[in-house]
Design an enzyme around this catalytic site. Structure first.
Site, PDB file in Angstrom:
ATOM      1  N   TRP A 191      -6.185 106.820  73.114  1.00 49.42           N
ATOM      2  CA  TRP A 191      -6.091 105.751  72.116  1.00 49.42           C
ATOM      3  C   TRP A 191      -5.193 104.628  72.642  1.00 49.42           C
ATOM      4  O   TRP A 191      -5.446 103.451  72.396  1.00 49.42           O
ATOM      5  CB  TRP A 191      -5.509 106.312  70.818  1.00 49.42           C
ATOM      6  CG  TRP A 191      -5.321 105.279  69.745  1.00 49.42           C
ATOM      7  CD1 TRP A 191      -6.250 104.855  68.833  1.00 49.42           C
ATOM      8  CD2 TRP A 191      -4.131 104.523  69.463  1.00 49.42           C
ATOM      9  NE1 TRP A 191      -5.722 103.898  68.014  1.00 49.42           N
ATOM     10  CE2 TRP A 191      -4.409 103.671  68.385  1.00 49.42           C
ATOM     11  CE3 TRP A 191      -2.853 104.506  70.032  1.00 49.42           C
ATOM     12  CZ2 TRP A 191      -3.467 102.803  67.846  1.00 49.42           C
ATOM     13  CZ3 TRP A 191      -1.925 103.636  69.510  1.00 49.42           C
ATOM     14  CH2 TRP A 191      -2.231 102.800  68.425  1.00 49.42           C
ATOM     15  N   HIS A 192      -4.162 105.009  73.400  1.00 41.98           N
ATOM     16  CA  HIS A 192      -3.248 103.985  73.906  1.00 41.98           C
ATOM     17  C   HIS A 192      -3.874 103.137  75.005  1.00 41.98           C
ATOM     18  O   HIS A 192      -3.494 101.985  75.193  1.00 41.98           O
ATOM     19  CB  HIS A 192      -1.963 104.633  74.429  1.00 41.98           C
ATOM     20  CG  HIS A 192      -1.036 105.038  73.335  1.00 41.98           C
ATOM     21  ND1 HIS A 192      -1.094 106.276  72.737  1.00 41.98           N
ATOM     22  CD2 HIS A 192      -0.032 104.378  72.703  1.00 41.98           C
ATOM     23  CE1 HIS A 192      -0.159 106.347  71.794  1.00 41.98           C
ATOM     24  NE2 HIS A 192       0.493 105.208  71.751  1.00 41.98           N
ATOM     25  N   GLY A 193      -4.807 103.705  75.737  1.00 36.99           N
ATOM     26  CA  GLY A 193      -5.413 102.891  76.789  1.00 36.99           C
ATOM     27  C   GLY A 193      -6.456 103.670  77.551  1.00 36.99           C
ATOM     28  O   GLY A 193      -6.401 104.902  77.623  1.00 36.99           O
ATOM     29  N   PHE A 201      -2.927  97.781  72.821  1.00 33.23           N
ATOM     30  CA  PHE A 201      -3.616  99.012  72.464  1.00 33.23           C
ATOM     31  C   PHE A 201      -4.567  98.762  71.305  1.00 33.23           C
ATOM     32  O   PHE A 201      -5.240  99.587  70.831  1.00 33.23           O
ATOM     33  CB  PHE A 201      -2.620 100.117  72.112  1.00 33.23           C
ATOM     34  CG  PHE A 201      -1.591 100.331  73.199  1.00 33.23           C
ATOM     35  CD1 PHE A 201      -1.973 100.277  74.535  1.00 33.23           C
ATOM     36  CD2 PHE A 201      -0.267 100.552  72.921  1.00 33.23           C
ATOM     37  CE1 PHE A 201      -1.042 100.445  75.544  1.00 33.23           C
ATOM     38  CE2 PHE A 201       0.677 100.733  73.923  1.00 33.23           C
ATOM     39  CZ  PHE A 201       0.280 100.682  75.227  1.00 33.23           C
TER      40      PHE A 201
END
Lengths: 458, 346
Positions: free
Chosen positions: A319-321, A458
């Site tokens: 989800w962050h990257g 993000f």
């Protein structure tokens, strides 16, 4: 438009608040106003993404409407699929292509799409609503209310990730109800303290961290640079995001809305499990309720627990990257959480001080991986931290002072919000201090280009 | 204790009052000289960040001639240029100026001085930098809003601590309590006094521990067709545009400033070939626009002697005078310097 910019603070916010309170007695009118204001706020970055944002909201609402009329669950599943597909298309397509490219050994074309700002946040909010509809825990809201829930500017870009049932009912509350002046004052104080944290602390930490993460693209850093860069980034990412969250919570409060907390001094945690109850709390809550528990959580045996933990934390990383550094960061946290759990289950001793030390070093070191541009650079940083490079130069006084102050504040027993809740009282002196601090913060944000928040990517 | 309503009123009134006072003070004092008034006296340069201060000189119309460059041209004394070339010179050379910044400042000067007598572009390596179009400005920042002709944005970048500080200094200057930081023509001697010159120290700065021997590459590097295709000089297009937009009657001078040979590419090297190619492009453009072209960035009696420099890029004040006199002589004689200080190209 960034919260800590003069265009936002001196034009957008006063105009929006003035109109909002002018429409205080007209619930529909002030909701429409906030939708328009939020779309202007969002479109300021790139107007091309406004139709995408609105399209996802309208599609979600339409599918929910069909579900509520027909009782069919299919439209909800389709809407979840469509929302996640949009996120995957913009955020993960090129990453998947790069994996396929490595597997096939032939170069493949990239889509090169620009990531719409805030897409991870608002998509998760839409998905949480849809899942709640499936569970029978959400009603069919009017389109206006659902739209405002998603686009409301204080949380649109980087959270907190709010849930429909904690925000939408508040839209009906009269902003001028008892306590309005106190809410606006406390909201303003929180906004100002957030700006101060961002501008004076997070951005100063970035100046220490950035050179290290540029240098590791070419060589193993010295021990001194590796430690300074990693610690500085771990503190920067906390203060940057905590500052943003404080600003968002403060802005919402100025409109009479209460947002959930997002950070609770995570670096004071004495275990990794506690860390995740204190770090990005609204994301943790989302992952717990919509991924971890549906996958079995901790109540269906060890194998299921491990699967649920690794899947949830792997997804958290992703989800962050779109990159292996983020995925491995998430999986490493999953491993740490599993070890914590087994340690607790075995009733092994863990003195709080040792627990804190291990948690602190583990989370800080993993933020080095999180920030690294790729795995090779992360490896260089890792061996630099292990002392494989030179010892390096002693830190400058400025670096030492910045890291000391930041670490001290990160380990303080109360958050800035707690401190303001407890100690902001209405006196002439505090009024003068707040006015003077707000004035100085406004001046400082007018100097040069404001720096983006880390979590905007993000 | 106050009621919260009273508290909020006090905060908002206090904040609005402070903002109004600060903004009013800045607008009244006009520290960048870009607003159409000067209260309590003339404008003065009260800060050394030339990117913020020189637009006021460029807009002032007090000067009909200008020299623009980097710190390698800052010591060219405008008064000496007045005497040598005629006209009333301002020296708007900025520390570490990128080519783009020089171009923007020159454009601003041109826009406000239609009767420009002499435009002296003091060139150095930044005009040959292959990244000139990518790294247009430095970490010092560049206030585009002071260089454009949009009157609306003149009002929106003023509320910040440095501007308040400049306004404060200017107010003190106008009250006679503080001297100006730079002369009205932009000139200042930024190097230490001549009496403080230390040849041993200078030598250290110039050579930085390297060998003093510069070995020419033999045979000299001959650029391939691929080199000539791939070498980029993006700033030259700006120079071309600048010269094209200069009024017909203006004297255009392109002068490469001298730098010590320790900072020049070794003769015969690939870098030297690249620099020569860049210079050739500049000469071609200069000739097309009928500019006088003078090259001090050569192996000469100036650039080969350590005692002429403080460091590899910055020559001493007497050398600055020698350059001004040299430019005047080159323009008058249209010949190379018999002593070898400069090459007259066109």
């Amino acid at each position: 438009m960034l919260f800590h910019s003069q265009i936002f603070l001196l034009a957008f916010l006063p105009a929006t608040l003035a109109l909002y309170y002018r429409l205080a007695e007209n619930a529909n009118g002030r909701q429409r106003l906030l939708i328009v204001a939020s779309l202007i706020f969002y479109g300021w970055w790139d107007i091309r993404f406004v139709p995408l944002l609105l399209g996802q909201v309208v599609m979600t609402w339409t599918m929910a409407a069909i579900h509520f009329q027909t009782g069919s669950r299919l439209p909800i599943w389709l809407a979840i699929y469509a929302n996640l597909s949009v996120l995957a298309l913009f955020k993960y397509l090129d990453f998947l292509v790069s994996i396929a490219e490595q597997g096939l050994g032939v170069p493949l074309p990239r889509a090169g799409l620009i990531l719409p700002i805030g897409i991870s946040f608002y998509t998760f909010q839409l998905v949480s609503y849809l899942v709640d509809v499936l569970r029978g825990e959400a009603k069919h809201y009017e389109l206006r209310k659902l739209t405002l829930f998603v686009v409301l500017f204080p949380h649109l870009i980087a959270g907190p990730i709010v849930r429909h049932n904690e925000i939408i009912p508040q839209f009906a509350l009269d902003p001028l109800r008892a306590g309005a002046a106190e809410r606006i004052s406390r909201g303003l104080a929180l906004l100002v303290s957030g700006i101060a944290l961002k501008v004076f602390l997070a951005d100063s930490l970035a100046r220490i961290a950035d050179p290290t993460f540029v240098a590791i693209e070419r060589a193993v850093p010295s021990f001194s640079d590796a430690v300074a860069g990693t610690l500085a980034f771990a503190l920067q990412v906390f203060f940057d995001f905590a500052a943003y969250s404080d600003m968002a919570i403060g802005l919402a409060l100025m409109m009479g809305l209460h947002f959930p907390l997002n950070f609770n001094q995570p670096y004071r945690a004495t275990s990794l499990r506690q860390f995740w109850r204190r770090w990005h709390m609204t994301l943790s809550r989302f992952l717990r309720d919509y991924v971890y528990i549906p996958l079995g959580g901790s109540r269906e045996g060890t194998a299921r627990y491990l699967f649920a933990t690794f899947a949830t934390m792997g997804l958290c990383g992703l989800w962050h990257g779109a990159g292996w550094t983020f995925i491995i960061w998430g999986l490493a946290h999953a491993a740490g959480l599993a070890i914590c759990r087994f340690w607790d289950d075995a009733d092994l001793p863990m003195p709080p001080a040792l627990g804190w030390l291990l948690t602190f070093f583990f989370t800080v070191a993993l933020f080095g991986l999180f920030r690294s541009p790729d795995l090779t650079s992360a490896y260089r940083l890792g061996i630099g931290l292990a002392g494989a490079g030179a010892i390096g130069k002693p830190w400058s006084i400025n670096t030492i002072m910045t890291l000391l102050v930041a670490t001290g504040l990160a380990l303080a027993p109360v958050t800035f919000k707690d401190a303001l809740d407890r100690w902001l009282v209405a006196t002439r002196l505090t009024a003068a201090a707040l006015a003077a601090t707000a004035f100085y913060a406004l001046l400082v944000v007018g100097e040069g280009q404001p720096k983006n928040f880390i979590y905007f990517q993000f | 204790m106050l009621g919260w309503e009273q508290f909020l009123k006090m905060v908002l009134l206090g904040l609005c009052g402070l903002l109004a006072f600060a903004y009013g003070f800045i607008v009244l004092i006009n520290p960048y000289g870009h607003l159409p008034w000067h209260v309590l006296g003339a404008h003065a340069i009260m800060d050394t960040n030339q990117r913020f201060q020189y637009p006021a000189i460029a807009r002032s119309q007090l000067f009909n001639s200008v020299v623009i460059g980097t710190s390698s041209a800052r010591l060219l004394d405008p008064d000496r240029l007045d005497a040598a070339l005629g006209g009333r010179f301002a020296n708007l050379s900025m520390n570490a100026a990128r080519a783009w910044e020089q171009y923007r400042l020159a454009r601003l000067f041109l826009a406000h001085q239609p009767r420009l007598k002499t435009l002296l572009m003091a060139l150095d390596w930044v005009w040959c930098d292959e990244r000139a179009d990518l790294d247009r400005i430095t970490v010092r920042g560049f206030p585009e809003w002071l260089y454009d002709e949009n009157p609306w944005n003149d009002w929106i970048y003023l509320l910040n601590p440095p501007t308040i500080e400049f306004a404060g200094r200017l107010a003190l200057y106008r009250l006679g309590l503080k001297p100006a930081r730079l002369a009205a023509n932009g000139f200042s001697v930024f190097v230490p006094p001549e009496s403080a010159y230390d040849a041993v120290k200078a030598e250290k700065y110039i050579w930085q521990g390297r060998s003093r021997e510069i070995n020419a590459v033999i045979p000299a590097y001959a650029p391939s067709a691929e080199d000539l295709q791939s070498w980029r000089f993006p700033a030259i297009a700006w120079l071309d545009e600048l010269l094209r937009e200069t009024p017909k009657n203006t004297r255009r001078i392109l002068a490469f400033m001298p730098s010590h040979i320790a900072s020049q590419p070794a003769p015969g090297s690939r870098e030297a070939a690249r620099e020569q190619t860049c210079k050739a492009h500049i000469w071609e453009i200069g000739k097309r626009h009928d500019a006088e072209i003078i090259d001090f960035r050569i192996y000469s009696s100036i650039t080969t002697r350590d005692v002429h420099f403080w460091d590899p890029l910055h020559y001493r004040l007497p050398i600055a005078h020698r350059i001004v006199d040299g430019i005047a002589r080159a323009v008058a004689t249209r010949l190379d310097d018999p002593g070898g200080d400069w090459a007259y190209v066109h």
